[in-house]
Scaffold this motif. Structure first.
Motif, PDB file in Angstrom:
ATOM      1  N   VAL A 180     -11.367  -7.273  -4.796  1.00 25.01           N
ATOM      2  CA  VAL A 180     -10.304  -7.182  -5.425  1.00 25.01           C
ATOM      3  C   VAL A 180      -9.803  -8.818  -5.394  1.00 25.01           C
ATOM      4  CG1 VAL A 180      -8.254  -6.893  -6.722  1.00 25.01           C
ATOM      5  CG2 VAL A 180      -9.767  -4.245  -6.172  1.00 25.01           C
ATOM      6  N   HIS A 181      -9.832  -9.359  -5.911  1.00 24.71           N
ATOM      7  CA  HIS A 181      -9.630 -11.746  -5.362  1.00 24.71           C
ATOM      8  C   HIS A 181      -8.427 -10.847  -5.315  1.00 24.71           C
ATOM      9  CE1 HIS A 181      -8.553 -12.615  -9.550  1.00 24.71           C
ATOM     10  NE2 HIS A 181      -9.421 -12.385  -9.990  1.00 24.71           N
ATOM     11  N   GLY A 252      -9.491  -5.340  -0.933  1.00 27.17           N
ATOM     12  CA  GLY A 252      -8.187  -6.308  -1.909  1.00 27.17           C
ATOM     13  C   GLY A 252      -7.596  -7.510  -0.856  1.00 27.17           C
ATOM     14  N   GLY A 256      -4.921  -9.178  -4.236  1.00 21.50           N
ATOM     15  CA  GLY A 256      -5.039  -8.381  -4.698  1.00 21.50           C
ATOM     16  C   GLY A 256      -5.026  -6.959  -3.461  1.00 21.50           C
TER      17      GLY A 256
END
Length: 394
Positions: A180-181, A252, A256
């Motif tokens: 998750v950017h 993340g 994120g």
């Protein structure tokens, strides 16, 4: 002959002295000035607060090129010296139509730094080129950048189909890693972790979410700092389960990380999340906004006003983003990377979170570097820590 003496004239009644007109005018002027100043300060506070809150929730995918190449030579480039350009480690240099891979520093002076150029992968690098130092390193996709087969997939979400990269593992019936950017970033931010995950034979799903390029927009087209975006992480978990995943590790970067931690708290099945990896996560948005306000020389009351505006504009409660409040209840093994020179977020809450969580639950690794630079400063050490963690929780 009358002896009555004439009565002295009676004294006139005493009245309070009337203030001179000049004094009355001065009093009215002072009151007017005070009222005007209050109104001006209030309007300025509101205006600056509104603008600052807008910066925090703005969706922007434009590139900026703040550095100018001072000189080039075969196998090297000279750049203005600052904390980032002089750091050891692995970086890329990006410009409008090109990219080069940078090696170590090979020359140094008071105002410039010379770095080795290991490869020019696109375009021509010349003196005067406007560039930026790219810590994501890679461009393109997993196949063009890393030589790894992958699938372009979509996963269902509340806003419609969301694009993602799926890099297969040895089998889909295993633990998946979901990347998750961060805020206003891209799936490319997750690329640095893909090789280490792939070597372990685990599938990795690198997701886009609302307001990303090529993804459905949110109704207001604003960033909610993870307050609504976490729903896409939950949807990605459901997609992984539908494809055979027996568990997931949520991974993340920056915002994120905030999304991952919110998902961990709100998911209906937290046991399906085998572990959490966090890279420069925002563990308290309020503290980070305070830091960013102070860096802009904003008085505290202006930043506080901005935070109130922000909460009203996107319907969130910043207190809910303070992950320290939930640290004592953490039951999911967590790998946490922070950088000592982070100029973007306040990583103090991350340190506190690690200390407050139950013993042994958080592995905290602090490195030099700026925001999300832990891999760049020492890729080998980073990947050893990551693969060791994933091997334990998979």
């Amino acid at each position: 002959m009358s002896s009555d003496a004439a009565a002295p004239p009676s004294a006139p009644a005493t009245e309070p002295p009337k203030p001179p007109e000049r004094r009355r005018r001065r009093g009215r002027l002072i009151i007017s000035v005070v009222v005007a100043l209050v109104l001006v300060v209030g309007a300025a506070t509101a205006g600056i607060g509104w603008y600052f809150s807008g910066v925090a929730i703005e969706v922007s995918h434009e590139e900026e090129y703040p550095l100018t190449v001072l000189d080039t030579a075969p196998g090297s480039v000279t750049l203005p010296k600052d904390e980032a350009t002089a750091l050891p480690g692995t970086w890329a240099l990006a410009w409008k139509d090109g990219r080069a891979m940078l090696g170590p520093v090979v020359g140094n002076s008071a105002d410039r730094v010379v770095r080795k150029v290991t490869a020019v992968t696109q375009g021509r690098l010349t003196k005067g080129t406007k560039v930026y130092l790219d810590h994501w390193i890679y461009s393109g996709d997993p196949k063009t950048a890393l030589g790894l087969d992958f699938q372009k997939v979509t996963y269902p979400s509340k806003l419609g189909p969301m694009p993602a990269w799926l890099i297969p593992g040895r089998t889909y019936s295993s633990t998946w890693v979901i990347g998750v950017h961060g805020r206003n970033a891209d799936k490319l931010e997750t690329m640095r972790a893909i090789p280490a995950v792939h070597r372990l034979g685990l599938p990795m799903l690198s997701i886009a979410y609302r307001n990303d390029v090529g993804a459905p927009a949110s109704p207001d087209r604003k960033n909610h700092l993870g307050g609504t975006e976490w729903n896409e992480v939950a949807s990605a978990i459901a997609y992984a389960r539908s494809r055979g995943a027996t568990g997931v590790v949520l991974y993340g970067w920056s915002m994120g990380g905030a999304m991952v931690m919110t998902t961990l708290r709100k998911t209906a099945d937290p046991t399906f999340i085998r572990g959490v990896a966090l890279d420069s996560p925002v563990m308290d948005w309020s503290a980070t906004l305070d830091k960013q306000g102070a860096d802009r020389d904003l008085p505290g009351f202006v930043t506080d006003t901005a935070k109130l505006f922000l909460e009203q504009r996107v319907g969130i409660d910043l207190d809910d983003f303070d992950q320290r409040r939930y640290a004592r209840d953490l039951k999911t093994p967590t790998l946490l990377f922070t950088t000592n020179g982070d100029l973007t977020i306040d990583n103090g809450p991350s340190v506190t979170f690690a200390k407050t969580a139950p013993p042994g639950m958080v592995t905290h690794i602090a490195t030099p570097g700026d925001h999300t630079d832990a891999w760049n400063v020492d890729p080998s050490a980073y990947e050893r820590a990551l693969t060791g963690f994933l091997a334990k929780v998979r």
